[in-house]
Scaffold this motif. Structure first.
Motif, mmCIF file in Angstrom:
data_model
loop_
_atom_site.group_PDB
_atom_site.id
_atom_site.type_symbol
_atom_site.label_atom_id
_atom_site.label_comp_id
_atom_site.label_asym_id
_atom_site.label_seq_id
_atom_site.Cartn_x
_atom_site.Cartn_y
_atom_site.Cartn_z
ATOM 1 N N LYS A 17 63.724 5.455 26.054
ATOM 2 C CA LYS A 17 62.292 5.736 25.852
ATOM 3 C C LYS A 17 62.097 7.225 25.651
ATOM 4 O O LYS A 17 62.376 8.009 26.552
ATOM 5 N N GLY B 4 60.163 -2.543 27.850
ATOM 6 C CA GLY B 4 59.326 -3.487 28.571
ATOM 7 C C GLY B 4 58.951 -2.961 29.932
ATOM 8 O O GLY B 4 59.342 -1.857 30.323
ATOM 9 N N ASN C 165 59.856 -2.785 33.001
ATOM 10 C CA ASN C 165 61.167 -3.047 33.599
ATOM 11 C C ASN C 165 61.607 -1.913 34.514
ATOM 12 O O ASN C 165 62.528 -1.158 34.168
ATOM 13 N N LYS D 157 54.061 5.598 26.762
ATOM 14 C CA LYS D 157 53.520 5.219 28.084
ATOM 15 C C LYS D 157 53.984 6.189 29.176
ATOM 16 O O LYS D 157 53.321 6.335 30.206
ATOM 17 N N ASP E 271 54.127 -2.540 30.274
ATOM 18 C CA ASP E 271 54.946 -1.379 30.670
ATOM 19 C C ASP E 271 54.041 -0.216 31.095
ATOM 20 O O ASP E 271 54.354 0.524 32.037
ATOM 21 N N THR F 44 54.484 1.336 34.828
ATOM 22 C CA THR F 44 54.894 2.742 34.946
ATOM 23 C C THR F 44 53.828 3.570 35.646
ATOM 24 O O THR F 44 54.145 4.500 36.391
ATOM 25 N N ARG G 149 58.800 6.663 38.006
ATOM 26 C CA ARG G 149 59.198 8.004 38.462
ATOM 27 C C ARG G 149 58.270 9.078 37.916
ATOM 28 O O ARG G 149 57.994 10.073 38.592
ATOM 29 N N ASN G 150 57.793 8.897 36.676
ATOM 30 C CA ASN G 150 56.888 9.891 36.090
ATOM 31 C C ASN G 150 55.603 9.994 36.910
ATOM 32 O O ASN G 150 55.086 11.085 37.151
HETATM 33 O O1 LIG Z 1 60.358 5.397 36.195
HETATM 34 P P1 LIG Z 1 59.802 5.741 34.857
HETATM 35 O O2 LIG Z 1 58.459 6.408 34.943
HETATM 36 O O3 LIG Z 1 60.793 6.483 33.998
HETATM 37 O O4 LIG Z 1 59.533 4.344 34.137
HETATM 38 C C1 LIG Z 1 60.535 3.375 34.180
HETATM 39 C C2 LIG Z 1 60.407 2.308 33.124
HETATM 40 O O5 LIG Z 1 60.247 2.842 31.838
HETATM 41 C C3 LIG Z 1 59.409 1.253 33.433
HETATM 42 O O6 LIG Z 1 59.479 0.207 32.479
#
Ligand SMILES: O=P(O)(O)OC[C@H](O)CO
Ligand SMILES: NC(=O)c1ccc[n+]([C@@H]2O[C@H](COP(=O)([O-])OP(=O)(O)OC[C@H]3O[C@@H](n4cnc5c(N)ncnc54)[C@H](O)[C@@H]3O)[C@@H](O)[C@H]2O)c1
Length: 367
Positions: free
Chosen positions: A123, A153, A155, A208, A263, A267, A272-273
């Motif tokens: 991503k 997704g 996920n 996203k 998603d 998220t 984590r973001n």
């Molecule tokens: O933990 P993030 O913010 O990198 O998001 C994780 C994934 O992309 C969720 O689908």
């Protein structure tokens, strides 16, 4: 009847998501007759308590750093040399933080089967010289001259590794390849929908992460659920507009797949973001410092993606058309404070009278 040759799979990456997907792919490869049992997994080598991570994974079948507490199938073999890991693969599953993809592709150039195909789980975008962005799957195709589908997704890796039910979206235009990719990925708890709108699937996955930073800022300021919902909705509208403006021809229906709205939601609540952006507001530390403190080697994608998108919007004079993306970037780099987020979006272009024929201006009656 001639037997179809079994397909060999390599996972390029072994972080949090790379390891969770290795658990699925390893089990499927061992179970399904069309795939070679042995799955190679490229591991960026590092030392853990004086021992190589690849050795730990191959001996204990656990990625103790990036997915502790989960056993990987024994047919998943950790390999520290990416060319060695990928050389015999018919299917290359790319799953590294997006900032590393260019270097990896250059390393792999000329070292893989020319008939290989790729599936990108990455991503993010990359900046193109002259003011644009490039999709990661396009970089893979352009550099390695192989076809590349995408998987995005709702996920969160830990939940997938726990085998909690979820959905995912594969974007693949090739109707022959689509069922093969579905088969290596799908399980009874990880359900796959395949659509042909590859670019939109990938763009949803990247954008996203920017919105998730906005959701984290809102949480950091304790602004509550209504404000967070507004940020998520405006984020979705900017995602749709971005695709409309820069990738015309994509389908609105793709935003209703797991890669889109689902998603975005997961998220903005569990990612984590979001977590690091909340801490950014609460602690006053920099994003880079918090990434180091909070993620134990895992990498944030949102702030860099915000920068990549801003680079493009700025070069096209379109920052004001995407006020949320722009504000989030400006907050991440310290140009604005998180407290200024709401000022930036209270006159969002989405806030208008949406009735055909109605004037945007309030009529002023002179007396
Ligand atoms: O933990 P993030 O913010 O990198 O998001 C994780 C994934 O992309 C969720 O689908
Ligand atoms: N973690 C999730 O929940 C999740 C879910 C879906 C999608 N994704 C996406 O998957 C992609 C990979 O994320 P992840 O969670 O597996 O990774 P991660 O955030 O756990 O990143 C750490 C990985 O990067 C590797 N690394 C560090 N320096 C490197 C270098 N110089 N070259 C190559 N590799 C290096 C580390 O060895 C480790 O494997 C990202 O684009 C992410 O957005 C993540």
């Amino acid at each position: 009847m001639p037997k179809t040759k079994k397909k060999s799979v390599c996972i390029v990456g072994s972080g949090n998501w790379g390891s969770a997907i290795a658990k699925i792919v390893g089990k499927n490869a061992a179970r399904l007759p069309n795939f070679e049992d042995r799955v190679t997994m490229y591991v960026y080598e590092e030392m853990i308590n004086g021992k190589k991570l690849t050795e730990i994974i191959n001996e204990t079948h656990e990625n103790v750093k990036y997915l502790p507490g989960h056993k990987l199938p024994e047919n998943v073999v950790a390999v520290p040399d990416v060319c060695e890991a990928a050389k015999d693969a018919d299917i290359l599953i790319f799953v590294v933080p997006h900032q590393f993809i260019r270097t990896l592709c250059s390393t792999l150039l000329g070292k893989i089967k020319p008939t290989a195909i790729a599936l990108s789980l990455i991503k993010g975008f990359d900046q193109k010289e002259g003011g644009g962005i490039e999709l990661i799957s396009h970089i893979i195709t352009r550099t390695l001259k192989i076809q590349c589908a995408v998987l995005m997704g709702a996920n969160l890796a830990g939940e997938v590794a726990d085998e909690k039910f979820c959905e995912t979206t594969i974007g693949c235009r090739d109707s022959h390849l689509a069922p093969i990719l579905r088969d290596i990925i799908q399980t009874d708890y990880f359900r796959v929908v395949v659509v042909d709108d590859e670019d939109a699937v990938e763009i949803c996955g990247a954008l996203k992460n920017i919105v998730a930073c906005g959701a984290g800022f809102v949480d950091g300021m304790s602004l509550g659920d209504n404000t967070k919902a507004a940020v998520i909705r405006l984020g979705l509208m900017e995602m749709i507009k971005f695709v409309d403006v820069f990738y015309p021809g994509c389908k609105l229906s793709t935003f209703f797949e797991s890669c889109g709205v689902a998603d975005l939601i997961t998220t903005c609540y569990g990612g984590r973001n979001r977590k690091v952006s909340e801490a950014f507001v609460k602690t006053g530390k920099s994003i880079a410092e918090l990434e180091g403190d909070m993620l134990n080697g895992q990498k944030l994608q949102g702030p860099i993606t915000a920068e990549e998108v801003n680079y493009m919007l700025k070069s096209k004079g379109m920052e004001d058309k995407f006020p949320l993306f722009t504000a989030i970037h400006d907050i991440c780099v310290g140009k604005l404070t998180a407290q200024q987020l709401i000022d930036c979006i209270k006159n969002h272009p989405e806030h208008m009278v949406k009735i055909e024929g109605a004037s945007e201006q309030t009529d002023v009656v002179d007396d």
